[in-house]
Structures are given as structure tokens and as C-alpha cells.
Design an enzyme around this catalytic site. Structure first.
Site, PDB file in Angstrom:
ATOM      1  N   ASP A   1      10.139  -5.155   8.781  1.00  0.00           N
ATOM      2  CA  ASP A   1       9.126  -4.995   9.830  1.00  0.00           C
ATOM      3  C   ASP A   1       9.000  -6.367  10.493  1.00  0.00           C
ATOM      4  O   ASP A   1       9.903  -7.203  10.353  1.00  0.00           O
ATOM      5  CB  ASP A   1       7.805  -4.511   9.212  1.00  0.00           C
ATOM      6  CG  ASP A   1       6.763  -4.141  10.273  1.00  0.00           C
ATOM      7  OD1 ASP A   1       6.977  -3.162  11.004  1.00  0.00           O
ATOM      8  OD2 ASP A   1       5.744  -4.851  10.400  1.00  0.00           O
TER       9      ASP A   1
ATOM     10  N   VAL B   1       0.860  -1.182   0.000  1.00  0.00           N
ATOM     11  CA  VAL B   1       0.000   0.000   0.000  1.00  0.00           C
ATOM     12  C   VAL B   1       0.898   1.234   0.000  1.00  0.00           C
ATOM     13  O   VAL B   1       1.800   1.351   0.832  1.00  0.00           O
ATOM     14  CB  VAL B   1      -0.948   0.014   1.226  1.00  0.00           C
ATOM     15  CG1 VAL B   1      -1.755   1.305   1.261  1.00  0.00           C
ATOM     16  CG2 VAL B   1      -1.882  -1.193   1.191  1.00  0.00           C
TER      17      VAL B   1
ATOM     18  N   GLY C   1       4.172   4.201   3.176  1.00  0.00           N
ATOM     19  CA  GLY C   1       3.856   2.948   2.494  1.00  0.00           C
ATOM     20  C   GLY C   1       4.007   1.783   3.442  1.00  0.00           C
ATOM     21  O   GLY C   1       4.506   1.941   4.570  1.00  0.00           O
ATOM     22  N   LYS C   2       3.554   0.624   3.066  1.00  0.00           N
ATOM     23  CA  LYS C   2       3.771  -0.594   3.847  1.00  0.00           C
ATOM     24  C   LYS C   2       3.435  -1.781   2.964  1.00  0.00           C
ATOM     25  O   LYS C   2       2.664  -1.650   2.010  1.00  0.00           O
ATOM     26  CB  LYS C   2       2.859  -0.613   5.082  1.00  0.00           C
ATOM     27  CG  LYS C   2       3.399  -1.480   6.201  1.00  0.00           C
ATOM     28  CD  LYS C   2       4.447  -0.752   7.026  1.00  0.00           C
ATOM     29  CE  LYS C   2       4.961  -1.573   8.175  1.00  0.00           C
ATOM     30  NZ  LYS C   2       5.731  -0.753   9.120  1.00  0.00           N
ATOM     31  N   GLY C   3       4.000  -2.933   3.309  1.00  0.00           N
ATOM     32  CA  GLY C   3       3.715  -4.129   2.530  1.00  0.00           C
ATOM     33  C   GLY C   3       3.724  -5.345   3.408  1.00  0.00           C
ATOM     34  O   GLY C   3       4.093  -5.274   4.583  1.00  0.00           O
TER      35      GLY C   3
END
Ligand code: NAD
Length: 419
Positions: free
Chosen positions: A149, A63, A108-110
Site C-alpha cells: 500500500d 487489523v 484486513g490492513k496493516g
């Protein structure tokens, strides 16, 4: 609609915090709509071969929430609980986190819905490479820069960087941060989030008259963030009275031997069986007697169920989203100070920014330089947040959101909205 499922949605909780600050700022309704909508959400299949030759398919997400201040920036999570809702919330928080410490990044992040503890190194490598290959067009040093993460490591970042570089036919270390040192990682990156947690905690403890020597601290989650924060607190004379990981909690009023616990956890891949403290439940750990509580595991740990029983005077959110809005309200009423995630754990992304800058300059900094600049960035912006909280008579969380929202909207207004 993601925002409609408030009771179960992590993104719903995140939006609630945003709304409180946005109302105090009198944010224009159009801007509010824009800032509560992710710019881009990508869901894709990750086929990979098991070691036994079987073909398996997992789901991957990325995202990219907002680009107003720069390329998207945020980690990749490998965990069985990863969903689009969670990744969206994490990308949303990254937007405010980067802004609150004034970094030139968006959010952002995934993630991949998987259990890395049940995957072999070869399987993890194949999942990571396929994940990176699927994202080649939309990530890059000027587009979106992932990082580690929960459940991902410097080695995973190395595979990501290698796959991307092979696809674009050039060496691109700045596509990802949190890499091993030998391929362009930054000194101090592994410790940065835990170091930052301890820096802001100690600054707030000073403000509240809690002397570090002898201060009692409980840390939930003993991974990268929790274990390093615990180590830094001990270096400053504090006493860690409780720790936990997914195997359970361990309490010792005389102080846990943190280095011993880290060595145990590394050897056994968990604290399970650790004998340096009494075995306690997660609930007992979070509500144990202490001065400072550091949730450093996952979201939604401090809730309406336990908030009234928390005994800490100060909560420092090492994890993202550990406190639900209901619990946050109870803490405010009870006079318990909360340093919010977007401020407390911003040390990691700050040194990720330093890593990206070093990669682009082709020059690496000394560790002391990294740590000094980290302290400057965090403490200066934490002072600003505290100043805003005092000025508006709001919590540190609301103040942090207000500072961040002002910075993002300023960038958006200056650029103009292409609409
Ligand atoms: P990690 O995978 O290294 O460690 C997570 C730890 O939490 C492990 O010890 C795990 O056993 C424990 N845990 C999981 N579920 C638990 C539960 N129910 N009760 C108690 N412990 C539990 O992950 P990390 O990198 O340390 O990340 C922890 C949190 O910090 C996450 O919310 C992450 O998003 C956030 N964070 C990490 C960074 C970073 O640089 N690593 C930066 C900012 C924020």
C-alpha cells in the site's frame, strides 16, 4: 469508541457510507453490530536498529476486520499518519472491496507509523522483518494475506515473505502478494490498480457520453496508482491535464507528457521541479477544469471545503476514502458521478487474488491472461453495481456497498454466527 469520533475519524466516515446502504437493505441490528466491529486489532512495538547503531521503537498495526468469505486480505502502509483508526477504516473498506468484486477473501490492513523517505534500505528491511515476525501466528495463506500500500513496495513484500518463511521453516510465497516476479509475484500486479481505475472510468465515460479521445483528466497523487492510471488513460487517447504528488500540483491544458513525468519522478524521487506544467496548489488541482478527476493519493481530499468548486463530471476514486460523506452528498446533489474506491481501485486486490491462486497452484499465468481476467472480474461486477444503482435509484457508492453487504451477510448467514 472509534465510531464516536465522527469529526476526525476515518473509520467514522467509512461507517457512515455503510449505514446508508445497511438501512436501505433493512439489515438486522445484530448483523449491523457485527459488521461495524473489527474482528481483531493488533498493536505492537517494532524495535529496530538505526544505521548508526541507535535503538528506535516504532508502532505497528494489523487489523483483521472480517473473515466470513475467506482469509483477511489487505495492504501494509508505511506512512507518518498511520493510526489504529486509519488502519481499521482501511481494513473495513477491504472487506467490502473484496466482496464487491466477489473474491474469496475477508478484509484486513496493516501499517507502521513511520516516514519511509527518511529511512535507509537497511532500516526499512529491519522494520519489515520485525513487523512480519510479530505477526507470524496470525498471518498465512489461509489466515491473512498482506500486500503493498502507500509507502511499501514489492521489495518490502519480499522481505515479509522471507521472514515468514524462515519462521515457519517452509517456502510460503502465498503469505503475501505484490511480490517481485522472481519470487512468485504475478505479471500485471504492479499495474493492476491503475489499470482497473482506467477500465471502470472508461466504462462509465462511455455510459455518460464522454469520448476518451480528447477527454481531459486530472490525477491527484503520482505514485503506483495515479501514474499507471494516467498512462493507461493516455493509451486510450485521453489527455492528462493535471498531476500532483506530495510536492504540489502541475497543470497543463495542452496535456502533460505522462511518460516524461514518470521518468522525471523516478529520477528525482518526486515531481518537485517538474517543468511540464504550471505549478498549482493541491486545491487548484482538485477544482481545475476537467472531465474526470482521479484522486489517487490519500483519504479526505474532497471535502466540504472544495466539493462545491469541483468541475469534473466524473470522479474515480483511485485512493481509499478520498471523499468525505459531506462532499459525497454535494457531488450527488450537483449530479457529479462518483465511482467509489471499493469498486474503482479493486483491480489491485483482484490481481493479488490471482497471485495467491498462482502461488498455491505453483503455476504462473501469461500477462495477457492476467489482464483479460482482471477486465472480466471488474467489468462484470461494475455492471452489477450499476444495475443495483439504477434499480434502487441510489449512487454508485451506495449500490456498491449494498452489493458487498449482501454478499458478506449471505456468507455469514450460511456459515452461522458462532455466538
Ligand atoms: P504510493 O505511495 O505509490 O503513491 C502515493 C502518491 O500520493 C505519491 O505520489 C505521493 O507523493 C502522493 N501524495 C501523498 N500525499 C499527497 C497530497 N497531500 N497531495 C497530493 N499527492 C500526495 O501509493 P499508491 O499505492 O499509489 O496508493 C495511493 C492510494 O491508492 C492510497 O489511498 C492507497 O490506499 C490506494 N490503493 C492502492 C492500491 C495499490 O495496489 N497500490 C490498491 C488500492 C488502493
Amino acid at each position: 469508541m472509534l465510531t464516536a469520533a465522527r469529526e476526525v475519524s476515518v473509520f467514522g466516515d467509512a461507517i457512515e457510507y455503510f449505514n446508508t446502504a445497511a438501512s436501505l437493505l433493512d439489515l438486522d441490528p445484530g448483523m449491523r453490530r457485527l459488521l461495524t466491529s473489527p474482528s481483531r486489532q493488533i498493536i505492537f512495538a517494532i524495535p529496530f536498529q538505526r544505521d548508526n547503531g541507535e535503538l528506535e521503537v516504532y508502532t505497528g498495526y494489523r487489523v483483521q476486520y472480517n473473515f466470513a468469505r475467506g482469509p483477511a486480505k489487505g495492504g501494509i502502509r508505511f506512512h507518518p499518519g498511520v493510526t489504529l483508526d486509519e488502519v481499521t477504516a482501511l481494513a473495513f473498506w477491504m472487506t467490502w472491496k473484496c466482496a464487491v468484486v466477489d473474491l474469496p477473501f475477508g478484509g484486513g490492513k496493516g501499517g507502521v507509523t513511520c516516514d519511509p523517505s527518511k529511512l535507509s534500505p537497511g532500516e526499512l528491511e529491519r522494520i519489515t522483518r520485525r513487523y512480519a515476525a510479530e505477526l507470524v501466528e496470525v498471518v498465512g495463506p489461509d489466515k491473512d494475506v498482506p500486500a503493498p500500500d502507500v509507502g511499501t513496495t514489492p521489495q518490502i513484500m519480499a522481505w515479509f515473505m522471507d521472514t515468514y518463511s524462515m519462521h515457519v521453516r517452509q517456502h510460503v510465497p502465498a503469505v503475501v502478494t505484490g511480490k517481485p516476479l522472481e519470487i512468485g509475484g504475478s505479471r500485471g500486479r504492479v499495474e493492476a490498480t491503475g489499470r482497473g481505475v482506467s477500465l471502470v472510468a472508461l466504462a462509465q465515460m462511455e455510459e455518460m457520453g464522454i469520448a476518451p479521445s480528447g477527454a481531459s483528466i486530472v490525477v491527484q497523487g503520482f505514485g503506483n496508482v495515479g501514474s499507471i492510471a494516467a498512462q493507461m488513460f493516455v493509451e486510450r487517447g485521453c489527455k492528462i491535464v493535471g498531476i500532483s504528488d506530495v510536492s504540489g500540483g502541475y497543470y497543463n491544458a495542452n496535456g502533460i507528457d505522462v511518460n516524461g513525468a514518470i521518468a522525471y519522478s523516478q529520477e528525482h524521487h518526486s515531481l518537485d521541479g517538474y517543468r511540464g506544467g504550471d505549478r498549482v496548489t493541491n486545491d487548484a488541482l482538485l477544482t481545475a477544469a476537467c472531465d474526470v478527476l482521479v484522486p489517487a493519493a490519500l483519504e479526505k481530499q474532497l471535502t466540504i471545503e472544495n466539493a462545491a468548486r469541483v468541475q469534473a463530471k466524473l470522479i474515480v476514486e483511485g485512493a481509499n476514502g478520498p471523499t468525505t460523506p459531506e462532499a459525497d452528498h454535494i457531488f450527488d446533489e450537483r449530479g457529479i458521478v462518483v465511482i467509489p474506491d471499493i469498486m474503482a481501485n479493486a483491480g489491485g486486490v483482484t490481481v493479488s487474488y490471482f497471485e495467491w491462486a498462482q502461488n498455491r497452484a505453483g503455476y504462473s499465468w501469461r500477462e495477457s491472461e492476467v489482464n483479460e481476467r482482471l477486465a472480466d472480474v471488474l467489468l462484470e461486477n461494475f455492471r452489477r453495481v450499476r444495475g443495483a444503482a439504477a434499480l434502487r435509484n441510489v449512487t454508485l457508492r451506495t449500490a456498491a456497498y449494498m452489493v458487498a453487504i449482501q454478499r458478506v451477510t449471505q456468507s455469514m448467514n450460511t456459515r452461522g454466527v458462532y455466538a
